[in-house]
Design a protein around this motif. Structure first.
Motif, short mmCIF file in Angstrom:
data_model
loop_
_atom_site.label_atom_id
_atom_site.label_comp_id
_atom_site.label_asym_id
_atom_site.label_seq_id
_atom_site.Cartn_x
_atom_site.Cartn_y
_atom_site.Cartn_z
N GLY A 219 7.23 99.33 97.29
CA GLY A 219 7.15 100.03 96.02
C GLY A 219 6.39 99.28 94.96
O GLY A 219 6.31 99.72 93.82
N CYS B 151 2.98 98.25 94.84
CA CYS B 151 1.66 98.73 94.43
C CYS B 151 1.53 100.24 94.57
O CYS B 151 2.17 100.87 95.40
CB CYS B 151 0.54 98.00 95.17
SG CYS B 151 0.37 98.46 96.87
N THR B 152 0.69 100.77 93.72
CA THR B 152 0.55 102.22 93.61
C THR B 152 0.09 102.90 94.91
O THR B 152 0.75 103.83 95.37
CB THR B 152 -0.42 102.56 92.47
OG1 THR B 152 0.00 101.86 91.32
CG2 THR B 152 -0.47 104.04 92.21
N PRO B 153 -1.01 102.45 95.51
CA PRO B 153 -1.51 103.22 96.66
C PRO B 153 -0.53 103.27 97.82
O PRO B 153 -0.40 104.30 98.48
CB PRO B 153 -2.80 102.49 97.05
CG PRO B 153 -2.79 101.20 96.35
CD PRO B 153 -1.90 101.33 95.15
N ARG C 249 2.88 102.78 97.68
CA ARG C 249 4.11 103.49 97.30
C ARG C 249 3.89 105.00 97.26
O ARG C 249 4.62 105.76 97.87
CB ARG C 249 4.57 102.98 95.93
CG ARG C 249 5.81 103.68 95.40
CD ARG C 249 6.13 103.23 93.98
NE ARG C 249 5.12 103.65 93.03
CZ ARG C 249 4.39 102.85 92.28
NH1 ARG C 249 4.56 101.55 92.36
NH2 ARG C 249 3.48 103.33 91.45
N GLU C 250 2.87 105.40 96.53
CA GLU C 250 2.64 106.83 96.35
C GLU C 250 1.90 107.42 97.55
O GLU C 250 2.15 108.55 97.94
CB GLU C 250 1.83 107.08 95.07
CG GLU C 250 2.46 106.50 93.81
CD GLU C 250 3.74 107.20 93.39
OE1 GLU C 250 3.97 108.33 93.84
OE2 GLU C 250 4.53 106.58 92.64
N GLY C 251 0.98 106.62 98.10
CA GLY C 251 0.17 107.12 99.19
C GLY C 251 0.97 107.41 100.45
O GLY C 251 0.82 108.47 101.06
N ASP D 233 4.08 108.07 100.60
CA ASP D 233 4.98 109.18 100.29
C ASP D 233 4.23 110.51 100.40
O ASP D 233 4.69 111.46 101.04
CB ASP D 233 5.53 108.98 98.88
CG ASP D 233 6.46 110.11 98.46
OD1 ASP D 233 7.47 110.30 99.15
OD2 ASP D 233 6.17 110.78 97.46
N TRP D 234 3.10 110.55 99.79
CA TRP D 234 2.30 111.77 99.78
C TRP D 234 1.89 112.14 101.21
O TRP D 234 2.07 113.28 101.67
CB TRP D 234 1.07 111.53 98.89
CG TRP D 234 0.24 112.73 98.60
CD1 TRP D 234 0.27 113.94 99.24
CD2 TRP D 234 -0.78 112.83 97.60
NE1 TRP D 234 -0.67 114.78 98.69
CE2 TRP D 234 -1.32 114.13 97.69
CE3 TRP D 234 -1.29 111.95 96.64
CZ2 TRP D 234 -2.36 114.55 96.84
CZ3 TRP D 234 -2.32 112.37 95.81
CH2 TRP D 234 -2.83 113.67 95.91
#
Lengths: 419, 824
Positions: A342, A344-346, A348-350, A352-353
């Motif tokens: 959780g 770094c952005t890519p 964590r979000e990547g 999940d997406w």
């Protein structure tokens, strides 16, 4: 027939006891190493060509040689026994069946790099393994292989066991260090690299269990002998853990560079129910999958890298024609999504997406453009994450997309599995 | 020559790099981000914050470096000589857009109802560099629908969090509260308190300030305004003397929030609870809004004309008059006040703040800190390799100074030594925390000096501290205002001056800064609010009386008229009964204040003044930094700008603070180069007033309760085992903060704090209700336990009308003794 090296004792009764280990020639390498100069040990390991068995395949001797020689600076050795990569179970065998092999290797390593304290960061789920290790370490202390003035050589060494709390990311070396230091297990910024500022900001070597287990054999039997096993660039024995749709899943010790075909068909007994092989993952789920066409690839670092995948941990996952690759990709991505720290952005979000998109496709709610979306997401994550976890996730998915793009497209279009 | 020795020249290795083709030479080790910004290229960031440790997690600042396969985070990557960096090419731009797309994926697009909308960094960056369209069509992660109220001031919406962790780091590294951390993993991570609790929270709201999105929000401000509706004015915080720059936001004439600006002031983006949430007193319903005159023994509202004519008629002049001011007034007001007292009332009986021991102590402080020699910027002071604090619970008294010291002390090459009886938050950053019984500060100083001179002999902790002094070459001392209250304060301060001289002799650089608890304590002295000094700290011809002496004289009936500017003597003077009695002996008392204080209640005329938000002027903080106070709203009700009031009574023709400042520039040497108009967020440091030392030695009368060893005679007393110290609590300041509703929610009532050992011995547990008794006064309050405080010391905050701590004091006896009894 290749004679096992790392696994040679595991079928002996009470192989985890020090008496049995000693009877089979244990701790002789340590005695020999203590008589050598530290630089001599490092040179021997360099000459042997041993490459790290944790996955990256970094030359072990070279890694050790980065450690500053200043004797006033405390140094540490950390054994990475976090073995969290799905499909991997090689370290567990060594820890449970032949822990002294690891301990001996660690003491020699400490001697080589000048560390007086070593940690074994063991996966929290390995409760039994940790117990075995604990007993083994106690035995080693009793016999004088650990503690003060080992074998009268004036060398002191202590080993501590640190249990993980269930995070895959703690297998990443800097996250592992954070975890040992008592903090949240998350990767650190590199540089500084652990060789200069690792555990407690002191020079630290982090090696895998299997790597360290090779050390006593190299010292005993010489660098030349080791270098003669397998291919020139990545020599030595390798543990291959075969799981999935094979008749004889299990742990096989074979020379590096053995082909996947030989491992799967000769050793692991071929595909179950005489079905056809659809795909296999060569080294834990982060390694992109290969197909039947690649069965003759030698299983070593360089040959697999040339195929766009990696040897990784050597955990081979075999899938037959009944496996739905979309589902495999979804489950894999679900794993990475769950294990992303959780930070770094890519990642964590990547993750999940991507997982949500794969879930949707798998549910039969795929939309036109989903495959392209997945490819775009892979591109947005890859190479931009803080640590290799995100890259690993993308590589796995990209591998699936590379070989089975039509299967994904079919799923999106027909809302169900192919075939 | 001396200057050259002082300034150690640092040679920087320089690196030349190309950024988007533009060559720039920067210091080696500069972050690519900073280099790019210097070169004029803006790189968006979320997790980067100059004063926080590098995290490199938001990946917004990825740049391309020629020869490197992967994009690199510029906020944690230092430049290398010859590097070729691209911050604006297509790869970088698309990476940036993709990060924003990722961040928006799980970010609720509830901007219309989000307090942050309009000043949201995510919003701004998306408009600037975001993708025009999102490909995300999945369900969004959602923790809960309702905002979680973490504290009376902080409300958290986890759904909006983008995980930059600025909140976690500012709480940990700057505030030192460590109240926040990450819970969960991956996309389910939440930055919050343990179990969503607010354990250890300082309620400073810095997490709200640093939050780039609307995840942390201010509860008092919630749904009150949209940023574009606000009129914002930059001014200075009215509480302690750290001198934080604040920005007050008003909507429809109502003050709705106080915030800080990232690049402004010494506080930068930080404030403490009182600075950020203590603004409700400005428009409190309890404000006095009409002048009052005592008629038939009762205060009755009247017109300004009436009040002023009564004063002109009744106020005497000469030695039988006196004036006492509070250190919360601006330089301009205080300057005019001393003019009024000296020129119109024709007396030197003028003093500041009724808490302090006497004029000799306050003079000795001016000497010890060389206040006459000009200001020292705190960041210069913090460059020292040894920082020593004595006489202030700085974490409570000056919270933002505490932040600055913590940040400085995080450098491992620096040593922080704190000497105070109470445990404080900053102790966690100190190498050595010396504990002592209040009143024995002199012994601590003497012990350090002895060891430096002779070695050995001192107790071990002091020894260790002294050894650090010996090894340091640049030393900064912070002297707290508590020393001013000691009966033997002069001795302590003389001891400190001697220690300074000793260290100087051994070739060390010494800087000395005061830690004051009122915003303009330093400025007030320079303006001549002192019985011994005229503006510019010039010695008066005829010594006036200090507050204690005035009250003594009043008791004897030798004072006829007293003008009190905002000071609550009855509540703050050590010995409440005596102060009340003495004041009631004065025939005519004028109180100019914003609230009906205990002192105002016994006044003959009350003049409603203005709060800090209602006036222009300047404050001089403890460093000697002059900062502009700006008018935000008009004085409430019929109250008036204090400067106007003072001018009309004195018949002075000043029309504005600026005009007074021009006069100050002429009379106070240190202010002569400061331009009132040009004072910006960083203020201006005063220069020397042209005189170094007052050389009080020989003129100081021997004070009661003090002897030459610098030790107050502390007798053991079995019945009253605790020495009582009083001071400000973290959420309060003087008696002003109790008028601020939010601060009263944070700490509504006083407590008594004792050490863990004492609590164990007396069998009282934390939170239990006890009675504190002493000097014929008793008060019931809750007990708090402080692990690591000095044994035999009790602390009660002095901020509440409900418990008048100065009732425990007895005139001339110094630090009071109390006992603590369990309620049956």
């Amino acid at each position: 027939m290749f004679e096992p090296i790392l696994l040679k004792n595991i079928n002996t009764h009470d192989s985890h006891r020090i008496d049995v280990y000693l009877k089979n020639g244990g701790y002789q390498a340590l005695a020999a190493a203590l008589k050598m100069q530290p630089d001599g040990i490092i040179q021997t390991v360099k000459d042997s060509g041993l490459r790290g068995r944790g996955g990256a395949g970094f030359p072990t001797g070279l890694k050790w040689s980065f450690i500053p020689k200043d004797p006033t600076i405390p140094k540490y050795l950390c054994c990475n026994a976090d073995e969290g990569e799905p499909g991997t179970f090689k370290d567990r065998v060594i820890i449970e069946k032949d822990p002294h092999q690891l301990i001996e290797g660690m003491i020699i390593t400490c001697c080589a790099i000048g560390a007086k304290v070593a940690y074994i960061y063991i996966r929290g789920e390995f409760v039994f393994g940790a117990e075995r290790l604990k007993t083994a370490i106690d035995e080693a202390y009793q016999k004088g292989y650990l503690g003060k003035n080992i074998l009268g050589s004036n060398f002191n060494c202590d080993i501590y066991i640190h249990k993980g709390a269930g995070a895959y990311i703690c297998g990443e070396e800097t996250a592992l260090l954070e975890s040992i230091e008592g903090r949240r297990g998350r990767p650190r910024i590199k540089p500084p690299f652990p060789a200069l500022a690792g555990l407690y900001a002191k020079p630290t070597v982090i090696n895998n269990v299997e790597t360290l287990s090779c050390i006593s054999h190299i010292v005993n039997r010489g660098a030349k002998w080791f270098a003669s096993i397998g291919p020139e660039k990545s020599p030595g024995p390798k543990l291959f853990g075969v799981s999935g749709h094979v008749n004889k899943p299990g742990m096989y010790e074979l020379p590096m560079g053995t082909t996947a075909r030989e491992i799967i068909y000769n050793h692991a007994g071929g595909i179950r129910d005489s079905r056809k092989l659809k795909a296999f993952i060569p080294g834990g789920v982060s390694a992109p999958m290969l197909t039947e066409r690649d069965l003759d690839t030698p299983m070593d670092f360089d040959s697999l890298a040339a195929k766009g995948t990696m040897l990784g941990s050597g955990g081979i996952i075999v899938m037959d024609e009944t496996a739905c690759i979309v589902k495999v990709a979804m489950r894999t991505m679900g794993f990475f999504r769950h294990e992303s720290c959780g930070k770094c952005t890519p990642c964590r979000e990547g993750t999940d997406w991507t997982y949500k998109v794969l879930q949707r496709i798998e549910r039969g709610e795929g939309k036109e453009g989903d495959v392209e979306l997945l490819e775009k997401l892979c591109g947005n994550i890859f190479g931009r994450t803080f640590c290799p976890l995100g890259d690993g996730a993308v590589m796995a998915l990209r591998g699936a997309l590379k070989h089975f793009r039509d299967e994904f497209a079919y799923h999106v279009k027909n809302k169900r599995c192919m075939g | 020559m001396a200057d050259e020795e002082d300034e150690v020249e640092t040679v920087f290795i320089m690196a030349t790099v190309k950024i988007n083709g533009k060559e720039i030479t920067v210091e080696d080790g500069t972050l690519i981000l900073d280099a790019a910004r210097q070169a004029g290229f803006e790189i968006p960031t979320f997790c980067y914050q100059a004063r926080l440790s590098g995290l490199g997690s938001c990946r917004m600042c990825l740049v391309e470096i020629a020869g490197q396969k992967k994009l690199q985070p510029s906020c944690v990557t230092p430049v290398l000589h010859g590097m070729d960096v691209f911050t604006e090419n297509e790869t970088v731009k698309s990476a940036r857009a993709s990060m924003l797309e990722f961040l928006l994926a799980n970010h609720p697009l509830d901007c219309p109802t989000c307090d942050k909308g309009g000043e949201c960094e995510l919003q701004n960056f998306v408009f600037k560099s975001g993708p025009r369209q999102s490909g995300f069509s999945e369900w969004k992660r959602r923790f809960h629908d309702k905002d979680k109220i973490l504290s009376p001031v902080i409300v958290k919406n986890h759904n909006r969090c983008i995980h930059c962790e600025r909140c976690v780091r500012i709480c940990d590294e700057v505030v030192g509260a460590k109240a926040l951390g990450g819970i969960g993993r991956g996309v389910m991570i939440q930055s919050t308190g343990f179990m969503d609790d607010r354990l250890d929270c300082d309620h400073c709201g810095n997490c709200i300030e640093v939050c780039p999105v609307g995840s942390f929000m201010s509860l008092p401000y919630r749904y009150k305004a949209r940023p574009w509706d606000l009129k914002e004015v930059d001014t200075v915080c009215p509480y302690c003397a750290t001198g934080c720059q604040i920005t007050i936001g008003i909507r429809n004439g109502e003050v709705v929030r106080v915030k800080s600006r990232i690049n402004t002031g010494i506080n930068k983006e930080t404030l403490c609870a009182r600075g950020r949430f203590g603004y409700h007193f400005i428009q409190s319903r309890d404000r006095i809004t009409k002048p009052m005159v005592k008629k038939d023994g009762k205060l009755a509202e009247c017109s300004w004309d009436e009040a002023l004519s009564v004063i002109k008629q009744m106020f005497g002049s000469g030695r039988r008059t006196a004036g006492i001011a509070s250190a919360r007034y601006t330089n301009e007001e205080l300057f005019v006040f001393q003019k009024l007292v000296r020129e119109v009332f024709k007396t030197n009986n003028i003093d500041l703040d009724s808490r302090f021991a006497n004029k000799w102590v306050t003079s000795a402080m001016i000497d010890a800190c060389s206040l006459a020699a000009g200001g020292i910027p705190i960041f210069d002071a913090l460059k020292a390799d040894l920082i020593f604090i004595i006489g202030s619970a700085v974490s409570d008294e000056n919270p933002v100074t505490d932040y600055l010291i913590r940040t400085a002390a995080s450098d491992r090459r620096k040593t922080l030594i704190i000497a105070h009886p109470r445990r404080m938050k900053l102790d966690s950053s100190s190498a050595i925390s010396l504990r002592y019984k209040p009143g024995t500060e002199g012994e601590v100083i003497k012990g350090i000096a002895d060891f430096i001179e002779n070695g050995g002999e001192s107790t071990s902790d002091i020894n260790a501290a002294a050894a650090r002094f010996k090894n340091a070459s640049n030393i900064t001392m912070f002297l707290g205002a508590e020393i001013l209250r000691l009966a033997n304060g002069v001795d302590v301060l003389t001891g400190i001056a001697a220690l300074k001289a000793l260290l100087k002799r051994s070739g060390k650089n010494i800087k000395c800064l005061p830690l004051f608890d009122r915003c303009n304590q330093r400025g007030a002295r320079a303006m001549g609010i002192h019985p011994l000094f005229l503006p510019g700290l010039k010695k008066v011809k005829e010594d006036g009386m200090d507050c204690g002496e005035m009250l003594d004289a009043a008791k004897k009936g030798e004072i006829d008229s007293l003008y009190v500017l905002g000071e609550d003597i009855v509540s703050m003077h050590p010995d409440a009964r005596f102060a009340r009695e003495a004041l009631s002996n004065i025939k005519f008392k004028v109180v100019q204040d914003t609230f009906l204080t205990e002192t105002a209640k016994i006044a003959d005329v009350i003049l409603p003044g203005a709060s800090y938000a209602e006036k222009d002027g300047t404050f001089t903080n403890q460093e000697g930094r002059v900062q502009r106070l700006r008018k935000v709203i008009s004085p409430v009700g019929d109250s008036k700008d204090d400067l106007d009031i003072l001018c009309s009574i004195g018949g002075f023709a000043y029309k504005s603070a600026r005009e007074v400042f021009e006069k100050i520039k002429k009379e106070v040497a240190g202010y002569k180069d400061i331009s009132f108009e040009e004072l910006d967020g960083n203020g201006a440091i005063v220069t020397g007033h042209g005189r170094q030392s007052l050389s009080l030695k020989g003129t100081v009368p021997l004070l009661s309760g003090s002897d030459n060893s610098g030790q107050q005679s502390i007798k053991e007393d079995k019945e009253y085992p605790f020495l009582l110290i009083t001071g400000n609590h973290l959420f309060h300041s003087g008696r002003l903060s109790q008028r601020a509703d939010i601060l009263m929610q944070l700490l509504p009532e006083p407590f008594v704090e004792i050490s863990e050992d004492d609590a164990r011995e007396s069998g009282i547990v934390d939170g239990e209700k006890v009675v504190v008794k002493g000097n014929g006064y008793e008060a019931a309050m809750k007990l708090r336990i402080a692990k690591g405080s000095q044994k035999g010391v009790a602390f009660v905050p002095e901020n509440f009308d409900s418990v008048s701590v100065n009732m425990f004091y007895k005139k001339g006896e110094g630090i009071p003794r109390v006992k603590i009894v369990k309620l049956p």
